[in-house]
Design a protein around this motif. Structure first.
Motif, short mmCIF file in Angstrom:
data_model
loop_
_atom_site.label_atom_id
_atom_site.label_comp_id
_atom_site.label_asym_id
_atom_site.label_seq_id
_atom_site.Cartn_x
_atom_site.Cartn_y
_atom_site.Cartn_z
N VAL A 139 -7.19 5.42 -3.23
CA VAL A 139 -5.64 5.56 -3.58
C VAL A 139 -5.34 4.20 -3.94
N PRO A 140 -5.57 4.12 -4.94
CA PRO A 140 -4.15 3.15 -6.06
C PRO A 140 -3.38 3.00 -4.97
N LEU A 141 -2.50 1.31 -6.53
CA LEU A 141 -1.84 1.26 -5.62
C LEU A 141 -0.36 1.97 -6.90
N PRO A 142 0.95 2.40 -5.97
CA PRO A 142 1.95 2.54 -6.45
C PRO A 142 2.18 1.72 -8.15
N GLU A 143 2.43 2.43 -9.24
CA GLU A 143 2.85 1.69 -10.39
C GLU A 143 5.02 1.32 -10.57
N GLY A 144 5.60 1.60 -9.52
CA GLY A 144 6.62 1.21 -9.89
C GLY A 144 6.88 0.78 -8.49
N ALA A 145 8.26 0.49 -8.26
CA ALA A 145 8.66 -0.26 -6.63
C ALA A 145 8.41 0.19 -5.28
N TYR A 146 8.23 1.89 -5.54
CA TYR A 146 8.49 2.57 -4.91
C TYR A 146 7.39 3.11 -4.42
N PRO A 147 6.76 3.90 -3.06
CA PRO A 147 5.97 4.39 -2.89
C PRO A 147 6.00 5.88 -3.75
N ASP A 148 4.95 6.31 -3.88
CA ASP A 148 5.14 7.69 -4.79
C ASP A 148 3.41 8.31 -4.35
N ARG A 149 2.82 7.91 -3.26
CA ARG A 149 1.46 8.15 -2.51
C ARG A 149 1.61 8.61 -1.21
N LEU A 150 1.40 9.22 -1.09
CA LEU A 150 0.92 10.18 1.03
C LEU A 150 0.36 9.03 1.69
N GLY A 151 -1.05 9.26 0.69
CA GLY A 151 -2.15 8.02 1.24
C GLY A 151 -1.74 6.85 1.53
N TRP A 152 -0.68 6.13 -0.10
CA TRP A 152 -0.74 4.70 0.28
C TRP A 152 0.19 5.11 1.71
N ILE A 153 1.49 5.62 1.91
CA ILE A 153 2.30 5.48 2.64
C ILE A 153 1.04 5.01 4.62
N VAL A 154 0.69 6.37 4.50
CA VAL A 154 -0.33 6.49 5.39
C VAL A 154 -1.31 4.67 6.02
N ILE A 155 -1.56 4.72 4.61
CA ILE A 155 -2.47 3.89 4.91
C ILE A 155 -1.24 2.20 5.53
N THR A 156 -0.35 2.10 5.17
CA THR A 156 0.31 0.79 5.07
C THR A 156 0.84 1.38 6.89
N LEU A 157 1.65 2.47 7.30
CA LEU A 157 2.15 2.55 7.86
C LEU A 157 0.47 2.42 9.15
N ALA A 158 -0.04 2.34 9.34
CA ALA A 158 -1.91 2.09 10.10
C ALA A 158 -1.92 0.97 10.05
N ILE A 159 -2.00 -0.08 9.01
CA ILE A 159 -1.50 -1.32 9.00
C ILE A 159 -0.47 -1.75 9.95
N GLY A 160 0.22 -1.85 9.51
CA GLY A 160 1.01 -2.11 10.46
C GLY A 160 0.87 -2.25 11.67
N ALA A 161 0.49 -0.50 12.57
CA ALA A 161 0.13 -0.81 14.13
C ALA A 161 -0.57 -1.37 14.27
N VAL A 162 -1.54 -1.94 13.56
CA VAL A 162 -2.78 -3.03 14.70
C VAL A 162 -1.65 -4.58 14.21
N VAL A 163 -1.24 -4.39 13.05
CA VAL A 163 -0.25 -5.78 12.96
C VAL A 163 0.48 -5.84 14.15
N THR A 164 1.25 -4.86 14.10
CA THR A 164 2.81 -4.75 15.50
C THR A 164 1.58 -5.40 17.15
N LEU A 165 0.67 -4.53 17.32
CA LEU A 165 0.30 -4.59 18.27
C LEU A 165 -0.69 -6.31 18.35
N LEU A 166 -1.35 -6.84 17.97
CA LEU A 166 -1.44 -7.93 17.71
C LEU A 166 -0.62 -8.78 18.25
#
Length: 472
Positions: A139-166
């Protein structure tokens, strides 16, 4: 299920962090906690971005080394002599100490602004971590300033969940996590830089090391569209990078647990094993990938999967304490909520923000902006704590007079930001704005509080006299 949920909620409510009162003597922590926390927070994923941007802005090698030595020293001294002494005297977070100084209304405004800015910063760190995971799963980095790939959104939300828990687990767990991770991340930065030597044409015997670094990495030539930075830009940014935390006093939240104000010196582990070396190493790595700003790619090309994992964990070690600060800041806005609930809501917001690559691709500008916005409040608290007592002014005038918002604090915050904006329009670079702004805020707040105090004393003397005249 309902019983299990109720039990979990009760356990989470026990994660008490002295959000609204001074830390007690028996909860103070030894120095190793602070060494680990600073090393982990400042050997971080954002270092992949900042060090690389210095290369893109055409910094020379001599300017980089001198600037980092000076700027990071100033940051260590700021934590040691500005932030830590106030924290160890009050044992309070900035967010609750400010309430006594500036009134509840001002505190709410500040804490919401503080929390939003920290959410954006934590989101940028999560985005950097996501570049590593995305590289591994295609899943490559989106080319612009906004999320344009579902895979990117899923990855960031998953990492955010771990960070919040800690972050929910609190100060002690954060420091333990950082202490375990930071030595390995530090080694990964150095190993990544060394592994990039062949791609840059550096010989195994290192005979051409200085020449290559001086011509292919920090060659003094900015990329197209980038402003050239000099030694003072580097020194100012190294000092400015954590302005909200030391001069802005946000790290009172951490140092209220310190046994001694001299623990501020432990910030050395963050500034020199973190910023100094990590920024140098990331500059070498970005040069090895033809100056492409992609932290995951930089680390992967140097170290393979180990590099990608280092970027991921480095993002966690920085985003975790940032989210911890957000939870403490929002306690004033949600007084009846336990800290874990506040942190959960803030973590959800941060995870959504992390989906937008804009926040890390404009990281240098954002760091300068958020430090500038919060800086006047640090000046207000410093003046209240150290300067006003020497001028004979009683502290906590807002609390004693029952003001919802301290007029002096509101005038100083707004006036300082207006001055900084004016200086910016006149051509002062954003990295240098905070210094005249801070001095202006100190002087203006002290003068206004002296005037308000004299006015209050005059009214106290006049009032009894008027009553005597009215008697028959």
């Amino acid at each position: 299920m309902a019983a299990a949920g109720s039990s979990l909620t009760q356990q989470m409510d026990q994660l008490y962090e002295f959000e609204r009162e001074p830390v007690t003597e028996d909860k103070l922590k030894p120095g190793r906690y602070f060494a680990g926390l600073f090393a982990g927070e400042h050997v971080a994923a954002t270092e992949f971005v900042i060090g690389a941007f210095f290369v893109l802005h055409g910094v020379t090698m001599s300017d980089l080394l001198i600037g980092l030595l000076v700027g990071n020293l100033l940051a260590v001294l700021s934590w040691t002599f500005i932030c830590a002494p106030i924290a160890t005297r009050t044992r309070l977070t900035l967010y609750w100490y400010l309430r006594k100084i500036a009134g509840p209304g001002m505190t709410v405004v500040y804490n919401v602004a503080n929390a939003v800015l920290y959410c954006v910063l934590a989101g940028a760190m999560i985005s950097v971590s996501a570049t590593a995971i995305g590289l591994g799963v295609g899943v490559p980095l989106p080319e612009g300033a906004y999320p344009d790939r579902l895979g990117w959104i899923v990855i960031t939300l998953a990492i955010g969940a771990v960070v919040t828990l800690l972050a929910i687990f609190g100060f002690e767990q954060l420091s333990r996590f950082s202490s375990v991770c930071s030595p390995w991340i530090f080694v990964a930065f150095i190993a990544g830089a060394v592994a990039s030597f062949p791609a840059l044409g550096i010989r195994p015997d290192l005979s051409n090391l200085i020449t290559v670094l001086d011509t292919r990495v920090w060659n003094g030539i900015p990329d197209e569209g980038q402003m050239k930075y000099g030694v003072w830009h580097i020194a100012a940014f190294a000092w400015l990078a954590n302005l909200a935390m030391h001069v802005g006093l946000s790290d009172m939240a951490l140092f209220r647990y310190a046994k001694n104000w001299k623990y501020g010196l432990y910030s050395f582990f963050g500034m020199y094993t973190g910023h100094f070396l990590a920024w140098i190493c990331s500059g070498i790595m970005v040069a090895a990938v033809a100056r492409e700003m992609n932290p995951g790619l930089m680390a992967y090309e140097a170290l393979g999967l180990a590099g990608a994992f280092a970027v991921l964990v480095a993002g966690w070690t920085t985003a975790n304490p940032t989210m911890y600060r957000v939870g403490l800041a929002l306690q004033v806005v949600t007084p009846n909520w336990p800290r874990w609930k506040v942190t959960l809501v803030a973590g959800t917001i941060t995870s959504v923000l992390s989906c937008f690559p804009l926040f890390f691709t404009e990281l240098l500008a954002f760091v300068a902006t958020y430090g500038l916005i919060l800086m006047p409040v640090g000046a207000i608290v410093f003046a209240e704590h150290w300067i006003l007592p020497r001028l004979g002014v009683e502290p906590f005038l807002a609390e004693r007079r029952g003001w919802f918002i301290s007029p002096a604090a509101a005038i100083v915050w707004g006036g300082t930001l207006a001055l900084c904006f004016l200086l910016y329009r006149l051509g002062v670079h954003e990295f240098f704005l905070w210094i005249p702004g801070y001095l202006f805020a100190l002087a203006l707040y002290s003068g206004l509080q002296v005037a308000f105090s004299r006015s209050a004393r005059s009214q106290a003397h006049v009032q009894p006299a008027s009553k005597e005249v009215s008697l028959p």
